[in-house]
Design a protein around this motif. Structure first.
Motif, PDB file in Angstrom:
ATOM      1  N   PHE A 108       0.617  -1.145   0.053  1.00 20.92           N
ATOM      2  CA  PHE A 108      -0.051   0.030   0.005  1.00 20.92           C
ATOM      3  C   PHE A 108       0.919   1.215   0.057  1.00 20.92           C
ATOM      4  N   GLN A 109       0.713   2.145  -1.125  1.00 22.10           N
ATOM      5  CA  GLN A 109       1.363   3.283  -1.212  1.00 22.10           C
ATOM      6  C   GLN A 109       0.746   4.467  -1.027  1.00 22.10           C
ATOM      7  N   ALA A 110       1.295   5.501  -0.516  1.00 22.78           N
ATOM      8  CA  ALA A 110       0.748   6.685  -0.225  1.00 22.78           C
ATOM      9  C   ALA A 110       1.115   7.768  -1.294  1.00 22.78           C
ATOM     10  N   GLN A 111       0.054   8.502  -1.865  1.00 22.49           N
ATOM     11  CA  GLN A 111       0.411   9.507  -2.880  1.00 22.49           C
ATOM     12  C   GLN A 111      -0.175  10.845  -2.486  1.00 22.49           C
ATOM     13  N   TRP A 112       0.298  12.189  -3.178  1.00 18.78           N
ATOM     14  CA  TRP A 112      -0.216  13.155  -2.838  1.00 18.78           C
ATOM     15  C   TRP A 112       0.253  14.082  -4.139  1.00 18.78           C
ATOM     16  N   GLY A 113      -0.321  15.140  -4.322  1.00 16.41           N
ATOM     17  CA  GLY A 113       0.085  16.114  -5.508  1.00 16.41           C
ATOM     18  C   GLY A 113      -0.388  15.224  -6.696  1.00 16.41           C
TER      19      GLY A 113
END
Length: 212
Positions: A124-129
Motif C-alpha cells: 500500500f503506497q501513499a500519494q499526494w500532489g
C-alpha cells in the motif's frame, strides 16, 4: 505477494498516468505494464461518462477502481478498506524530518483468495500532489532506500510483513512520512503476480484530518 522495489516504481508510474486522465478509461495502462490485465474479473458496468453504482464501487473497470473512506476495494487477492486517516506532527514520541509530517492510515485487509500468503506494508503506497515522480511514500516500517524492514512504533501498526490466512481479516495502522502542506492523499495498490506481470490498480482518495 512479493516485496519488489520495481513494484513501487510501477505503481508510481500508474499514479502519474491516472492524474493525466480525465476519467477511469485507462487504456494507456496496458502499454505501460505488459500483461496489464489480471484474472480478476470486473463486475461493474460503469463507464467514464456514467458513474459507478454504489454496489459497484471498488470493483475494477478497464483495469482501474477507485473509492473513498469506508469503501471496500476488491482486488484479485484480498479486499481492503481505508477506515480513517489523519496527519500529525509526531507519532509515538517520534518526529519526522524537518518539513515532513506523519500520515496515519487505519486500514482493514481481508484475504478473499483460496490460499494463505504474506502481506507487505509496501503493498500500500501513499500519494499526494498530481505531477511529481517522487510524490509517493511507503510506510515507515520499511526503509525506502534498502527495503529493509523496520520495527513498528506501536502495537497498532501493521508490521513490514505479516501472514494472512484464508478468509482472515486484519486491521491496523500504516504510518507514512509525507511533506507538510498537503491534506489530500490516496492509498493505492497494484496487483502483482508470480510471473511478474501486473493487473488492476486501485486507489482510495481522502482528505486527512489534522490531529491537534
Amino acid at each position: 505477494m512479493k516485496r519488489h522495489a520495481c513494484f513501487v516504481a510501477a505503481l508510481c508510474a500508474a499514479a502519474l498516468t491516472l492524474t493525466a486522465c480525465s476519467g477511469p478509461d485507462l487504456s494507456s495502462l496496458s502499454s505501460d505494464f505488459p500483461g496489464g490485465e489480471s484474472d480478476a474479473s470486473s463486475t461493474g458496468e460503469a463507464t467514464a461518462e456514467e458513474p459507478a453504482a454504489e454496489e459497484d464501487v471498488g470493483y475494477p473497470v478497464d483495469g482501474y477502481a477507485e473509492g473513498r473512506i469506508g469503501d471496500t476495494m476488491h482486488t484479485y487477492f484480498f479486499d481492503y478498506t481505508v477506515n480513517d486517516a489523519y496527519t500529525c506532527a509526531s507519532y509515538e514520541g517520534t518526529t519526522p524530518a524537518s518539513g515532513n509530517i506523519f500520515l496515519v492510515v487505519d486500514i482493514t485487509v481481508k484475504n478473499t483468495s483460496t490460499q494463505s500468503y504474506n502481506m507487505f506494508d509496501t503493498d500500500f503506497q501513499a500519494q499526494w500532489g498530481t505531477e511529481g515522480e517522487e510524490d509517493y511514500r511507503v510506510p515507515i516500517t520499511t526503509d525506502p532506500e534498502t527495503y529493509e524492514e523496520l520495527d513498528p512504533l506501536s502495537e497498532e501498526q501493521l508490521p513490514g510483513t505479516y501472514p494472512l490466512a484464508v478468509d482472515e481479516e486484519v486491521r491496523g495502522l500504516l504510518v507514512y512520512e509525507v511533506p507538510e502542506g498537503y491534506q489530500d492523499f490516496s492509498i493505492s495498490y497494484m496487483e502483482y503476480f508470480d510471473d511478474e506481470s501486473t493487473g488492476d490498480t486501485f486507489f482510495v482518495f481522502f482528505t486527512a484530518k489534522e490531529q491537534v
